[in-house]
Design a protein around this motif. Structure first.
Motif, mmCIF file in Angstrom:
data_model
loop_
_atom_site.group_PDB
_atom_site.id
_atom_site.type_symbol
_atom_site.label_atom_id
_atom_site.label_comp_id
_atom_site.label_asym_id
_atom_site.label_seq_id
_atom_site.Cartn_x
_atom_site.Cartn_y
_atom_site.Cartn_z
ATOM 1 N N ASN A 1 83.211 35.808 -6.027
ATOM 2 C CA ASN A 1 84.161 35.444 -7.082
ATOM 3 C C ASN A 1 83.611 34.299 -7.926
ATOM 4 N N GLU A 2 84.022 34.289 -9.186
ATOM 5 C CA GLU A 2 83.779 33.120 -10.028
ATOM 6 C C GLU A 2 85.074 32.332 -10.050
ATOM 7 N N ASP A 3 85.046 31.142 -9.431
ATOM 8 C CA ASP A 3 86.252 30.330 -9.385
ATOM 9 C C ASP A 3 86.570 29.783 -10.766
ATOM 10 N N PRO A 4 87.862 29.614 -11.072
ATOM 11 C CA PRO A 4 88.226 29.042 -12.364
ATOM 12 C C PRO A 4 87.765 27.591 -12.447
ATOM 13 N N SER A 5 87.599 27.104 -13.646
ATOM 14 C CA SER A 5 87.174 25.713 -13.847
ATOM 15 C C SER A 5 88.389 24.794 -13.854
ATOM 16 N N ASN A 6 89.167 24.867 -12.792
ATOM 17 C CA ASN A 6 90.342 24.010 -12.637
ATOM 18 C C ASN A 6 90.076 23.090 -11.459
ATOM 19 N N PHE A 7 89.942 21.799 -11.736
ATOM 20 C CA PHE A 7 89.665 20.852 -10.673
ATOM 21 C C PHE A 7 90.175 19.479 -11.069
ATOM 22 N N SER A 8 90.265 18.618 -10.082
ATOM 23 C CA SER A 8 90.676 17.235 -10.287
ATOM 24 C C SER A 8 89.825 16.378 -9.375
ATOM 25 N N VAL A 9 89.516 15.163 -9.798
ATOM 26 C CA VAL A 9 88.725 14.252 -8.973
ATOM 27 C C VAL A 9 89.423 12.899 -8.916
ATOM 28 N N SER A 10 89.407 12.295 -7.745
ATOM 29 C CA SER A 10 89.980 10.965 -7.548
ATOM 30 C C SER A 10 89.043 10.188 -6.624
ATOM 31 N N CYS A 11 88.473 9.122 -7.125
ATOM 32 C CA CYS A 11 87.533 8.308 -6.351
ATOM 33 C C CYS A 11 88.161 6.941 -6.085
ATOM 34 N N ARG A 12 87.896 6.409 -4.892
ATOM 35 C CA ARG A 12 88.492 5.136 -4.486
ATOM 36 C C ARG A 12 87.475 4.285 -3.747
ATOM 37 N N GLN A 13 87.644 2.985 -3.853
ATOM 38 C CA GLN A 13 86.887 2.062 -3.028
ATOM 39 C C GLN A 13 87.587 1.978 -1.685
ATOM 40 N N LEU A 14 86.897 2.406 -0.628
ATOM 41 C CA LEU A 14 87.484 2.411 0.706
ATOM 42 C C LEU A 14 86.736 1.478 1.661
ATOM 43 N N GLY A 15 85.897 0.654 1.108
ATOM 44 C CA GLY A 15 85.134 -0.299 1.910
ATOM 45 C C GLY A 15 84.382 -1.231 0.983
ATOM 46 N N ARG B 1 82.430 -3.900 -17.289
ATOM 47 C CA ARG B 1 83.759 -3.987 -16.676
ATOM 48 C C ARG B 1 83.709 -3.969 -15.145
ATOM 49 N N ASN B 2 82.489 -3.953 -14.578
ATOM 50 C CA ASN B 2 82.280 -3.928 -13.127
ATOM 51 C C ASN B 2 83.029 -2.754 -12.482
ATOM 52 N N THR B 3 82.841 -1.590 -13.086
ATOM 53 C CA THR B 3 83.476 -0.369 -12.592
ATOM 54 C C THR B 3 82.448 0.754 -12.531
ATOM 55 N N ILE B 4 82.809 1.787 -11.817
ATOM 56 C CA ILE B 4 81.990 2.998 -11.790
ATOM 57 C C ILE B 4 82.884 4.151 -12.225
ATOM 58 N N ILE B 5 82.404 4.923 -13.181
ATOM 59 C CA ILE B 5 83.128 6.076 -13.699
ATOM 60 C C ILE B 5 82.552 7.317 -13.024
ATOM 61 N N TYR B 6 83.433 8.186 -12.543
ATOM 62 C CA TYR B 6 83.014 9.469 -11.984
ATOM 63 C C TYR B 6 83.570 10.554 -12.893
ATOM 64 N N PRO C 1 77.718 3.009 -1.185
ATOM 65 C CA PRO C 1 78.542 2.986 0.021
ATOM 66 C C PRO C 1 79.831 2.201 -0.235
ATOM 67 N N GLY C 2 80.934 2.715 0.291
ATOM 68 C CA GLY C 2 82.236 2.098 0.061
ATOM 69 C C GLY C 2 83.093 2.900 -0.892
ATOM 70 N N VAL C 3 82.501 3.891 -1.579
ATOM 71 C CA VAL C 3 83.254 4.742 -2.502
ATOM 72 C C VAL C 3 83.334 6.150 -1.925
ATOM 73 N N THR C 4 84.547 6.694 -1.883
ATOM 74 C CA THR C 4 84.783 8.070 -1.474
ATOM 75 C C THR C 4 85.516 8.776 -2.608
ATOM 76 N N CYS C 5 85.082 9.991 -2.904
ATOM 77 C CA CYS C 5 85.734 10.802 -3.931
ATOM 78 C C CYS C 5 86.376 12.020 -3.280
ATOM 79 N N PHE C 6 87.524 12.392 -3.809
ATOM 80 C CA PHE C 6 88.256 13.569 -3.365
ATOM 81 C C PHE C 6 88.324 14.515 -4.557
ATOM 82 N N ILE C 7 88.020 15.786 -4.316
ATOM 83 C CA ILE C 7 88.067 16.765 -5.392
ATOM 84 C C ILE C 7 88.901 17.950 -4.943
ATOM 85 N N SER C 8 89.824 18.377 -5.813
ATOM 86 C CA SER C 8 90.584 19.604 -5.550
ATOM 87 C C SER C 8 90.085 20.646 -6.538
#
Length: 157
Positions: A75-89, A126-131, A54-61
């Motif tokens: 349809n088979e969607d192309p494998s084009n995506f981006s992810v951005s995760c942030r601490q929001l709480g 490093r006290n981080t979370i990798i997505y 809780p406190g982490v939100t990820c955005f994916i395009s």
């Protein structure tokens, strides 16, 4: 007949319980091409809160293929995506107790076998979370991927 219905209900309950991955909220899509007689190609954005952190939100395009297969999910969607995760709480989860790699989110990107998956990988040192976002269908021997890193910071009250 009752045993078939009971078995089907039990199977669906197990599937629902086994899936701890997050559910996404969708934003409006943006057209990237114009098709006169069929739906356009587009890029769509979704967000999800990490169910285990809780406190982490990820955005994916993600790119979505247009055409007449789109409305029917063919349809088979192309494998084009981006992810951005942030601490929001505030993050109260102890990342040292999280699995070394766990699926935090999955979304189907074709009717058969292809999915976009986002894995949570804690970096305790490093006290981080990798997505890590990957396509489950291999493309030329190497999956498409994207990465986002959330450093866990103190949260003001």
């Amino acid at each position: 007949m009752k045993t078939i219905v009971a078995a089907a209900c039990a199977f669906l309950a197990v599937l629902g319980a086994a899936s701890s991955a997050a559910r996404a909220d969708d934003f409006p899509c943006v057209s990237t091409t114009f098709n006169l007689l069929s739906p356009n190609d587009k890029v769509c954005i979704s967000d999800f809160d990490d169910p285990e952190v809780p406190g982490v939100t990820c955005f994916i395009s993600q790119a979505r293929k247009g055409g007449w297969g789109q409305p029917f999910g063919l349809n088979e969607d192309p494998s084009n995506f981006s992810v951005s995760c942030r601490q929001l709480g505030p993050i109260t989860a102890d990342i040292s107790k999280l699995p070394t790699k766990e699926e935090a989110f999955t979304e189907k990107t074709s009717i058969f076998f292809k999915r976009t998956r986002i894995y949570r990988i804690p970096d305790v040192k490093r006290n981080t979370i990798i997505y890590l976002a990957v396509s489950s269908k291999l493309i030329n021997g190497s999956p498409a991927n994207a990465i986002s890193v959330v450093p866990i910071m103190p949260w003001p009250k």
